[in-house]
Design an enzyme around this catalytic site. Structure first.
Site, PDB file in Angstrom:
ATOM      1  N   VAL A 257       0.821  -1.222   0.000  1.00  0.00           N
ATOM      2  CA  VAL A 257       0.000   0.000   0.000  1.00  0.00           C
ATOM      3  C   VAL A 257       0.851   1.265   0.000  1.00  0.00           C
ATOM      4  O   VAL A 257       0.349   2.358  -0.293  1.00  0.00           O
ATOM      5  CB  VAL A 257      -0.974   0.039   1.200  1.00  0.00           C
ATOM      6  CG1 VAL A 257      -2.170  -0.836   0.941  1.00  0.00           C
ATOM      7  CG2 VAL A 257      -0.284  -0.338   2.501  1.00  0.00           C
TER       8      VAL A 257
ATOM      9  N   SER B 157      -2.239   1.253  17.983  1.00  0.00           N
ATOM     10  CA  SER B 157      -3.315   2.156  18.436  1.00  0.00           C
ATOM     11  C   SER B 157      -3.141   3.544  17.838  1.00  0.00           C
ATOM     12  O   SER B 157      -4.108   4.173  17.403  1.00  0.00           O
ATOM     13  CB  SER B 157      -3.304   2.317  19.953  1.00  0.00           C
ATOM     14  OG  SER B 157      -3.256   1.098  20.584  1.00  0.00           O
TER      15      SER B 157
ATOM     16  N   SER C 238      -9.450 -13.754  12.176  1.00  0.00           N
ATOM     17  CA  SER C 238      -8.533 -13.722  11.030  1.00  0.00           C
ATOM     18  C   SER C 238      -7.161 -14.108  11.555  1.00  0.00           C
ATOM     19  O   SER C 238      -6.983 -14.321  12.755  1.00  0.00           O
ATOM     20  CB  SER C 238      -8.481 -12.321  10.413  1.00  0.00           C
ATOM     21  OG  SER C 238      -7.709 -11.480  11.249  1.00  0.00           O
ATOM     22  N   ARG C 239      -6.170 -14.106  10.689  1.00  0.00           N
ATOM     23  CA  ARG C 239      -4.848 -14.495  11.188  1.00  0.00           C
ATOM     24  C   ARG C 239      -4.302 -13.440  12.155  1.00  0.00           C
ATOM     25  O   ARG C 239      -3.457 -13.721  12.971  1.00  0.00           O
ATOM     26  CB  ARG C 239      -3.888 -14.720  10.026  1.00  0.00           C
ATOM     27  CG  ARG C 239      -3.572 -13.456   9.249  1.00  0.00           C
ATOM     28  CD  ARG C 239      -2.582 -13.730   8.155  1.00  0.00           C
ATOM     29  NE  ARG C 239      -2.060 -12.471   7.647  1.00  0.00           N
ATOM     30  CZ  ARG C 239      -1.099 -12.381   6.773  1.00  0.00           C
ATOM     31  NH1 ARG C 239      -0.528 -13.461   6.293  1.00  0.00           N
ATOM     32  NH2 ARG C 239      -0.697 -11.193   6.348  1.00  0.00           N
TER      33      ARG C 239
ATOM     34  N   ASP D  47     -54.141  31.816  29.595  1.00  0.00           N
ATOM     35  CA  ASP D  47     -53.596  32.611  28.491  1.00  0.00           C
ATOM     36  C   ASP D  47     -54.755  32.990  27.574  1.00  0.00           C
ATOM     37  O   ASP D  47     -55.182  32.228  26.715  1.00  0.00           O
ATOM     38  CB  ASP D  47     -52.538  31.801  27.725  1.00  0.00           C
ATOM     39  CG  ASP D  47     -51.878  32.660  26.651  1.00  0.00           C
ATOM     40  OD1 ASP D  47     -52.441  33.725  26.314  1.00  0.00           O
ATOM     41  OD2 ASP D  47     -50.803  32.272  26.164  1.00  0.00           O
ATOM     42  N   TRP D  48     -55.250  34.221  27.777  1.00  0.00           N
ATOM     43  CA  TRP D  48     -56.489  34.646  27.119  1.00  0.00           C
ATOM     44  C   TRP D  48     -56.244  35.333  25.784  1.00  0.00           C
ATOM     45  O   TRP D  48     -57.144  35.927  25.206  1.00  0.00           O
ATOM     46  CB  TRP D  48     -57.261  35.606  28.042  1.00  0.00           C
ATOM     47  CG  TRP D  48     -57.579  35.005  29.373  1.00  0.00           C
ATOM     48  CD1 TRP D  48     -56.917  35.207  30.535  1.00  0.00           C
ATOM     49  CD2 TRP D  48     -58.630  34.081  29.664  1.00  0.00           C
ATOM     50  NE1 TRP D  48     -57.477  34.475  31.558  1.00  0.00           N
ATOM     51  CE2 TRP D  48     -58.543  33.771  31.050  1.00  0.00           C
ATOM     52  CE3 TRP D  48     -59.649  33.479  28.913  1.00  0.00           C
ATOM     53  CZ2 TRP D  48     -59.422  32.893  31.677  1.00  0.00           C
ATOM     54  CZ3 TRP D  48     -60.512  32.615  29.553  1.00  0.00           C
ATOM     55  CH2 TRP D  48     -60.392  32.322  30.914  1.00  0.00           C
TER      56      TRP D  48
ATOM     57  N   HIS E 167     -55.611  32.935  19.873  1.00  0.00           N
ATOM     58  CA  HIS E 167     -55.861  31.493  19.944  1.00  0.00           C
ATOM     59  C   HIS E 167     -57.334  31.118  19.807  1.00  0.00           C
ATOM     60  O   HIS E 167     -57.676  29.953  19.902  1.00  0.00           O
ATOM     61  CB  HIS E 167     -55.295  30.946  21.273  1.00  0.00           C
ATOM     62  CG  HIS E 167     -53.852  31.281  21.456  1.00  0.00           C
ATOM     63  ND1 HIS E 167     -52.857  30.768  20.667  1.00  0.00           N
ATOM     64  CD2 HIS E 167     -53.230  32.145  22.316  1.00  0.00           C
ATOM     65  CE1 HIS E 167     -51.674  31.262  21.042  1.00  0.00           C
ATOM     66  NE2 HIS E 167     -51.882  32.113  22.045  1.00  0.00           N
TER      67      HIS E 167
ATOM     68  N   ILE F 293     -54.342  29.908  16.244  1.00  0.00           N
ATOM     69  CA  ILE F 293     -53.321  28.871  16.449  1.00  0.00           C
ATOM     70  C   ILE F 293     -53.346  28.374  17.898  1.00  0.00           C
ATOM     71  O   ILE F 293     -53.839  29.051  18.798  1.00  0.00           O
ATOM     72  CB  ILE F 293     -51.902  29.400  16.112  1.00  0.00           C
ATOM     73  CG1 ILE F 293     -51.553  30.619  16.989  1.00  0.00           C
ATOM     74  CG2 ILE F 293     -51.781  29.736  14.644  1.00  0.00           C
ATOM     75  CD1 ILE F 293     -50.106  31.061  16.868  1.00  0.00           C
TER      76      ILE F 293
ATOM     77  N   GLY G 161     -48.256  27.808  22.121  1.00  0.00           N
ATOM     78  CA  GLY G 161     -47.006  27.036  22.144  1.00  0.00           C
ATOM     79  C   GLY G 161     -46.902  26.221  23.426  1.00  0.00           C
ATOM     80  O   GLY G 161     -46.476  25.068  23.424  1.00  0.00           O
TER      81      GLY G 161
HETATM   82  P1  NAI Z   1      -5.401 -10.270   7.803  1.00  0.00           P
HETATM   83  O1  NAI Z   1      -3.989 -10.416   8.206  1.00  0.00           O
HETATM   84  O2  NAI Z   1      -6.200 -11.500   7.586  1.00  0.00           O
HETATM   85  O3  NAI Z   1      -5.496  -9.390   6.497  1.00  0.00           O
HETATM   86  C1  NAI Z   1      -4.662  -8.304   6.249  1.00  0.00           C
HETATM   87  C2  NAI Z   1      -4.170  -8.403   4.842  1.00  0.00           C
HETATM   88  O4  NAI Z   1      -3.391  -7.259   4.534  1.00  0.00           O
HETATM   89  C3  NAI Z   1      -3.264  -9.619   4.622  1.00  0.00           C
HETATM   90  O5  NAI Z   1      -3.763 -10.410   3.562  1.00  0.00           O
HETATM   91  C4  NAI Z   1      -1.923  -9.011   4.303  1.00  0.00           C
HETATM   92  O6  NAI Z   1      -1.144  -9.773   3.378  1.00  0.00           O
HETATM   93  C5  NAI Z   1      -2.290  -7.658   3.750  1.00  0.00           C
HETATM   94  N1  NAI Z   1      -1.207  -6.703   3.875  1.00  0.00           N
HETATM   95  C6  NAI Z   1      -0.421  -6.503   4.937  1.00  0.00           C
HETATM   96  N2  NAI Z   1       0.469  -5.532   4.679  1.00  0.00           N
HETATM   97  C7  NAI Z   1       0.213  -5.095   3.422  1.00  0.00           C
HETATM   98  C8  NAI Z   1       0.778  -4.083   2.605  1.00  0.00           C
HETATM   99  N3  NAI Z   1       1.804  -3.352   3.017  1.00  0.00           N
HETATM  100  N4  NAI Z   1       0.253  -3.892   1.395  1.00  0.00           N
HETATM  101  C9  NAI Z   1      -0.777  -4.650   0.934  1.00  0.00           C
HETATM  102  N5  NAI Z   1      -1.311  -5.635   1.665  1.00  0.00           N
HETATM  103  C10 NAI Z   1      -0.847  -5.843   2.899  1.00  0.00           C
HETATM  104  O7  NAI Z   1      -6.098  -9.360   8.911  1.00  0.00           O
HETATM  105  P2  NAI Z   1      -7.593  -8.856   9.098  1.00  0.00           P
HETATM  106  O8  NAI Z   1      -8.006  -9.209  10.454  1.00  0.00           O
HETATM  107  O9  NAI Z   1      -8.449  -9.236   7.971  1.00  0.00           O
HETATM  108  O10 NAI Z   1      -7.363  -7.289   9.113  1.00  0.00           O
HETATM  109  C11 NAI Z   1      -7.852  -6.390   8.155  1.00  0.00           C
HETATM  110  C12 NAI Z   1      -7.803  -4.990   8.716  1.00  0.00           C
HETATM  111  O11 NAI Z   1      -8.691  -4.895   9.808  1.00  0.00           O
HETATM  112  C13 NAI Z   1      -6.448  -4.580   9.256  1.00  0.00           C
HETATM  113  O12 NAI Z   1      -6.219  -3.217   8.944  1.00  0.00           O
HETATM  114  C14 NAI Z   1      -6.573  -4.743  10.740  1.00  0.00           C
HETATM  115  O13 NAI Z   1      -5.693  -3.915  11.455  1.00  0.00           O
HETATM  116  C15 NAI Z   1      -8.015  -4.363  10.926  1.00  0.00           C
HETATM  117  N6  NAI Z   1      -8.617  -4.857  12.154  1.00  0.00           N
HETATM  118  C16 NAI Z   1      -8.945  -6.185  12.269  1.00  0.00           C
HETATM  119  C17 NAI Z   1      -9.530  -6.649  13.426  1.00  0.00           C
HETATM  120  C18 NAI Z   1      -9.989  -8.040  13.560  1.00  0.00           C
HETATM  121  O14 NAI Z   1     -10.654  -8.354  14.576  1.00  0.00           O
HETATM  122  N7  NAI Z   1      -9.702  -8.914  12.618  1.00  0.00           N
HETATM  123  C19 NAI Z   1      -9.734  -5.763  14.594  1.00  0.00           C
HETATM  124  C20 NAI Z   1      -9.443  -4.387  14.337  1.00  0.00           C
HETATM  125  C21 NAI Z   1      -8.879  -3.980  13.152  1.00  0.00           C
END
Ligand code: NAI
Length: 736
Positions: A76, A165, A198-199, A510-511, A515, A530, A533
């Protein structure tokens, strides 16, 4: 069924779409007709490495299902290149979902420069670069939808995620400004804080939760926010497990800690600290203008007052700086208002109380066991001073009574009105303001039964055309109207007024012929007479009390309204209400026309614990108290063992009817553990908030705490995962 939301002809770019949430978005957009750019660098969750396979797999999946997609493998940080992929493949860019993300979790002192920088680069800078590359194209086509992905860790903070954060909340700041800058070109930008398996979360969330928190439960919000028919802009949403909530800022009313020509001191800050931090009646600034406006208003309050007084019993008005020194502080001759049940009933009928509603009977039938005066009858007792020629007697003011409008009304009761009585009223001109198009007189009226203050009214009387005299625009005396929340109302009540409504209401004193007399009304510029109010005001107050306080007059504390348009007798009054703690915001509309007739209004209710505090009863004891006491007894035997296993302090806020009724602490960290009433001595690792009833349901195994958490019935702060240990311990050891 509503029309399906389609994205045919739209080009959508999702970053980090090779897995997790991004993949779910890409598939969902494609399924609904969008051409999708699936961007993913394909590295590991810490941001190391790269591969094209993640993006390729998702593109293949989309194509297999008949959708349109291309892959992009850039980071990105190469925003231009990613957007170019969209332009080359599909000729334009309509939607950008900034989703790519990685983690480098470390406690603050251990965050290396690299851990800090890479997180900012991927999340914050990456979203900036991709969005900037798309921005000009969106501007030219006068259309764009952008999503920023924040996180609860940014909004609330989270141990070990200082770098993450900071970046995540930075995205909210960016989104807030893009929403403002993009608006005129129909570019909307919103932020989500998702929770999904997710991972990234597999090490944080328990396995059964990971399974339940599907990315598919987040994608529908992203699709809606990115649809052309969605007007939302600049919003922040928490989303997960099929639940979505909107967040906003709240600011306490605060305190003025400086007086004119006096130094501002830390001691004054300390002395006002409770007030500064008191969120009762907090307001919700919507934009930077709201914020600045308040600062300017406070500055003018400080500058216009020799002394800032918040003492409610200080009736004497300040010396005006505006040339109305004689008028401000003018006291009307004291007057008395005597009434019996007859007047109270006539008033109640005048504001729509009716035998058709059993709850109204006590307002219109003197033999009801709980006969009560409607609280808003308190205005009737005080209104003499604005009737007839009284206003013309204010020294130093020459008022054309034809130009007088009742602008706003505030009423506060210190106890319910007695069923009959004779109140002594003192009226004083609290201040005179210059509103440009007119002059505003703030008239404070205090009504006493003997020496006891029963109610306070503030009439805001607007004299059209007499403004522009260079006077001050605001005053600390003014009881401010408060804007309604920006969401659909929590409740709506309607009542159709009768053709005789004004004829009936005027019997309460209120006369004004406006009204009832058609000729008079037509001279005043109205089609026909009217409604008063204050009659509409009485209807709406009755609606609020009925809906949110079971028509219990002892729950009424105060009301503020701004009159904005007249109602004609026969029209239907519709009160829209929003509950915010003990404040019920409302606005009143004419149902037939949709016109708002009362705006920025609220009723403050007496909190229920305050009432029960006044009349303590044994029956009011919380059920949870027994349980905490029981846990305390068990701990005496097994405390040491449990402390070793759990090593955490839990604070409980037990609520009753929406208010905190008790706090308990279960300390499973120190010594051999302890249970005591009150907040944690020191800090709690986890704070759990739930109602007394839900607590019992959890304890009895009828309510699953996880479900309660995700449905919002159980709120938790701090280290939520620890509460699972607590649950285990309670189950295994407390034998509840
Ligand atoms: P994920 O790890 O499954 O997906 C993130 C994807 O971004 C991966 O496929 C990775 O290869 C890609 N990625 C990482 N760096 C990159 C780069 N420089 N350029 C292009 N692609 C890149 O994680 P997930 O959970 O789906 O997260 C998605 C978004 O949601 C993230 O921004 C994460 O911080 C946010 N998030 C997720 C939460 C959750 O509960 N899963 C909670 C709060 C925020």
């Amino acid at each position: 069924m509503s029309t399906p939301l389609r994205f045919d002809g739209r080009v959508v770019l999702v970053t980090g779409a090779g897995g997790g949430l991004g993949r779910a978005y890409a598939l969902a957009f494609a399924e609904r007709g969008a051409s999708v750019v699936v961007n993913d660098l394909g590295g590991d969750f810490k941001g190391d490495g790269k591969s094209s396979s993640a993006a390729d797999k998702v593109v293949e999946e989309i194509k297999r299902k008949g959708g349109k997609a291309v892959a992009n493998y850039d980071s990105v940080e190469a925003g231009e290149k990613i957007v170019k992929t969209a332009l080359d493949a599909f000729g334009k860019i309509d939607v950008v979902v900034n989703n790519a993300g990685i983690l480098r979790d470390r406690s603050f002192a251990r965050i290396s420069d690299e851990d800090w920088d890479i997180i900012q680069r991927v999340h914050l800078r990456g979203s900036f670069l991709v969005t900037r590359a798309a921005w000009e194209h969106m501007k030219k086509q006068k259309y764009g939808r952008i999503i920023m992905t924040s996180s609860a860790s940014g909004i609330y903070g989270n141990f070990g995620q200082g770098n993450y954060s900071a970046a995540k909340l930075g995205l909210l700041g960016l989104s807030n400004t893009l929403a403002i800058e993009g608006k005129k070109n129909n570019i909307h930008c919103n932020t989500i804080a998702p929770t999904a398996g997710s991972r990234l979360t597999q090490r944080i969330l328990p396995e059964d939760l990971l399974e339940a928190l599907k990315p598919d439960y987040v994608a529908p919000l992203v699709l809606w926010l990115c649809h052309e028919s969605c007007e939302e802009n600049g919003g922040l949403f928490e989303v997960g497990a099929g639940w979505i909530g909107k967040l906003r800022w709240e600011r306490s009313l605060g305190a003025i800690v400086r007086q004119k020509n006096q130094p501002m001191t830390p001691e004054a800050v300390k002395a006002n600290w409770t007030k500064i931090c008191d969120f009762d009646n907090a307001i919700k600034p919507q934009n930077v203008q709201d914020s600045t406006r308040s600062i300017i208003e406070f500055l003018s309050k400080i500058n216009s007052e020799g002394e800032v007084s918040t003492n409610q019993t200080n009736h004497a008005a300040s010396t005006a700086t505006s040339g109305f020194a004689e008028a401000v502080g003018h006291k009307f001759p004291p007057f008395s208002s005597a009434y019996t049940e007859l007047q109270a009933i006539m008033y109640a009928l005048g504001v729509g109380a009716s035998v058709k509603d059993p709850k109204d009977l006590k307002f219109i039938y003197e033999l009801s066991s709980d006969f009560s005066c409607l609280p808003t009858f308190g205005v009737i007792l005080a209104q003499k001073c604005i009737m007839g020629e009284a206003m013309a007697t204010i020294p130093g003011l020459s008022i054309n009574l034809v130009k007088v409008l009742h602008g706003e009304q505030y009423l506060e009761l210190y106890k319910p009105l007695p069923r009959t009585g004779s109140l002594q009223c003192e009226a004083v001109v609290a201040d005179i303001l210059d509103k440009g198009s007119g002059l505003l007189i703030l008239l404070d009226v205090y009504s006493y039964s003997g020496k006891e203050l029963i109610c306070y009214n503030q009439f805001s009387v607007f004299v059209v055309g007499s403004g522009g005299f260079g006077g001050k625009r605001t005053s600390d005396k003014v009881k401010l109207a408060v804007p309604i929340p920006n969401r659909p109302p929590d409740a709506v009540c309607t009542d159709t007024t009768s053709l005789n409504q004004a004829a009936l209401y005027r019997l309460s004193g209120d006369w004004n012929p406006l009204h009832i007399d058609p000729n008079f009304a037509s001279v005043a510029g109205f089609d026909r007479p009217i409604l008063h109010g204050l009659c509409t005001f009485g209807f709406s107050a009755r609606h609020v009390l009925h809906h949110f306080a079971d028509s219990d007059v002892s729950r009424f504390k105060a009301i503020k309204v701004r009159f904005s348009k007249p109602v004609y007798p026969g029209q239907t009054i519709q009160t829209e209400m929003w509950k915010e703690g003990n404040r019920i915001h409302f606005q009143t509309k004419i149902q037939e026309t949709g016109d708002i007739v009362i705006s920025d209004a609220y009723v403050d209710l007496v909190p229920i614990p305050d009432i029960s505090a006044k009349a303590p009863s044994e029956g009011g004891r919380l059920q949870s108290t027994l349980v905490f006491e029981e846990i305390g007894r068990h701990l005496k035997d097994i405390g040491r063992e449990v402390v070793k296993k759990v090593n955490a302090v839990f604070e409980w806020h037990i609520t009753k009817d929406g208010n905190t009724a008790a706090k308990w602490t279960i300390d499973l960290k120190n010594g051999s553990g302890s249970v005591y009433q009150g907040p944690a001595k020191g800090s709690a690792d986890t704070t759990l908030i739930l109602s007394d009833e839900d607590f019992m349901e959890v304890v009895l195994g009828k309510l699953d705490p996880q479900k309660a958490f995700f449905s919002g019935r159980l709120k938790a702060r701090g280290n939520i995962m620890l509460s699972q240990k607590l649950q285990m311990i309670l189950r295994d050891y407390a034998k509840l």
